[in-house]
Write a protein that holds these residues in place. Sequence first.
Motif, PDB file in Angstrom:
ATOM      1  N   GLN A 145      74.302  60.482  67.743  1.00 53.18           N
ATOM      2  CA  GLN A 145      75.255  61.575  67.853  1.00 53.18           C
ATOM      3  C   GLN A 145      75.261  62.397  66.565  1.00 53.18           C
ATOM      4  OE1 GLN A 145      79.169  60.287  68.953  1.00 53.18           O
ATOM      5  NE2 GLN A 145      79.917  62.345  69.365  1.00 53.18           N
ATOM      6  N   ASP A 153      68.306  51.853  72.598  1.00 52.83           N
ATOM      7  CA  ASP A 153      69.227  52.975  72.457  1.00 52.83           C
ATOM      8  C   ASP A 153      68.831  53.796  71.233  1.00 52.83           C
ATOM      9  OD1 ASP A 153      70.093  51.516  70.252  1.00 52.83           O
ATOM     10  OD2 ASP A 153      71.988  50.904  71.180  1.00 52.83           O
ATOM     11  N   SER A 209      69.527  61.591  74.571  1.00 52.89           N
ATOM     12  CA  SER A 209      70.071  60.231  74.475  1.00 52.89           C
ATOM     13  C   SER A 209      69.244  59.368  73.536  1.00 52.89           C
ATOM     14  CB  SER A 209      70.130  59.580  75.865  1.00 52.89           C
ATOM     15  OG  SER A 209      68.815  59.326  76.355  1.00 52.89           O
ATOM     16  N   TRP A 210      68.105  59.888  73.070  1.00 55.52           N
ATOM     17  CA  TRP A 210      67.239  59.117  72.181  1.00 55.52           C
ATOM     18  C   TRP A 210      67.573  59.349  70.710  1.00 55.52           C
ATOM     19  CZ3 TRP A 210      62.250  61.218  74.972  1.00 55.52           C
ATOM     20  CH2 TRP A 210      62.227  60.735  76.293  1.00 55.52           C
TER      21      TRP A 210
END
Length: 456
Positions: A346, A253, A342-343
């Motif tokens: 946030q 993640d 997504s890599w």
Amino acid sequence: MFFVDTLDFEGLGNRSYLAGGPRAAVAVDPPRDIDRVLAVAARRNVRITHVVETHLHNDYVTGGLELARVSGARYLVPAAASVSFARTPVHDGDTVQIDTGLTLRALATPGHTPHHTSYVLTEDGRDVAAFTGGSLLIGGVGRPDLVEPRLTEELARAQHASAHRLADALADDVPVLPTHGFGSFCSSGAGGGNASTIGAERRGNAALTQDAATFVAALLADLEDVPAYYAHMGPANAAGPAPIDLTPPRTADADEIAARLAAGEWVVDLRSRVAFARGHVTGALNFEGDGKLATYLAWLIPWGKPVTLLAETPEQIGAAQRELARVGIDRPAAAASGDPLSWVRQGEDLATFPRATFAELAALRAATDPAAPAEPVVVLDVRRDSEHAAGAVTGAVHVPLHQLRGRLAEIPPGVVWVHCAGGMRAAIAASLLDAAGRTVVAVDDGFDAAVRAGLT
């Protein structure tokens, strides 16, 4: 009736072969991922009874030992090759029967290595194919400088003699089927092309048209740098490579990707250079999955450094994993696919840098006031020495790509416009510079455009 099936490995510039008759076959210089060979044998409905190596390879990890184990085949390796596993030693002149009326004959052809051996396939007494490995290539020969520097000239002379031995022993219509020479850095002076015969090589190969002294001098003069990972291939092949493991790597993640970068590991983005420039994880490096991934990644990375792979799809991760395993980068530490957003964690943004053409570089130079430049413009040429010597952008700094990581401090301050001959290597270099905090522009253009733009 005999058959010869060719297995191409474009990223490495190599080939392997499966040859045989109605019931049985021999695999020549098989790749690490032996499932490809087994699939060809299954389509042919033949049993692999023999696996042969022309030499201990310096540019990839062989699958020969494992293929022989899985198939129950005899594993033939040149007798003079020093290995740590059981095999059938092959001497000059040895023959083995592959199928009814189909035999394989060994011919000692030293030069690429001291123990190099070619194999001639014969059907009912007629020679029908010559598997020449790293000896006689299409338009050239295999490099003689990969074993020991003190042996290079001796091996270059041996290459000349071995080429003549093949030409003297075989008829003009016998196909020449080398392992190297299709973009491999194991080749030297290869003239290109996908198919050839002894007759065609007799007419056009310098090893067969020049006297020994002329040929050796030219061969030695043309040798360029050896990919750094080659130093690990010969020992791996001599020790007996472990079976390949192509199970999917663990999924990373955004937090893990960031942690691996912070730990100094390599995060490799396999997407196109266009997509990478448009948005990428800060610190990631761009090695296009469709380019010469294994060659350049294995050449540049500190050996043993963990690698995390990023790509658009899991299938692209799998293809890269397979290619990297062929050069001994066996298990990615982790991988991620999908949306590049997504890599990153946030609140963090993807990094970008511009792409440009040589015409745009020429326009920038023409518009810049040399007395008061807004910011210095540095042109960085990452092509090989021979390419740079043949023509270069005026005022360019030259650092070959494979040296760039260790010479980043030599790049002058300013905006770095980095180029190669076509764009792929420039993209790798741009990602290295970007990861090091430099302001960079990737020139994604063919070098002929630099000439047209008046930059040389």
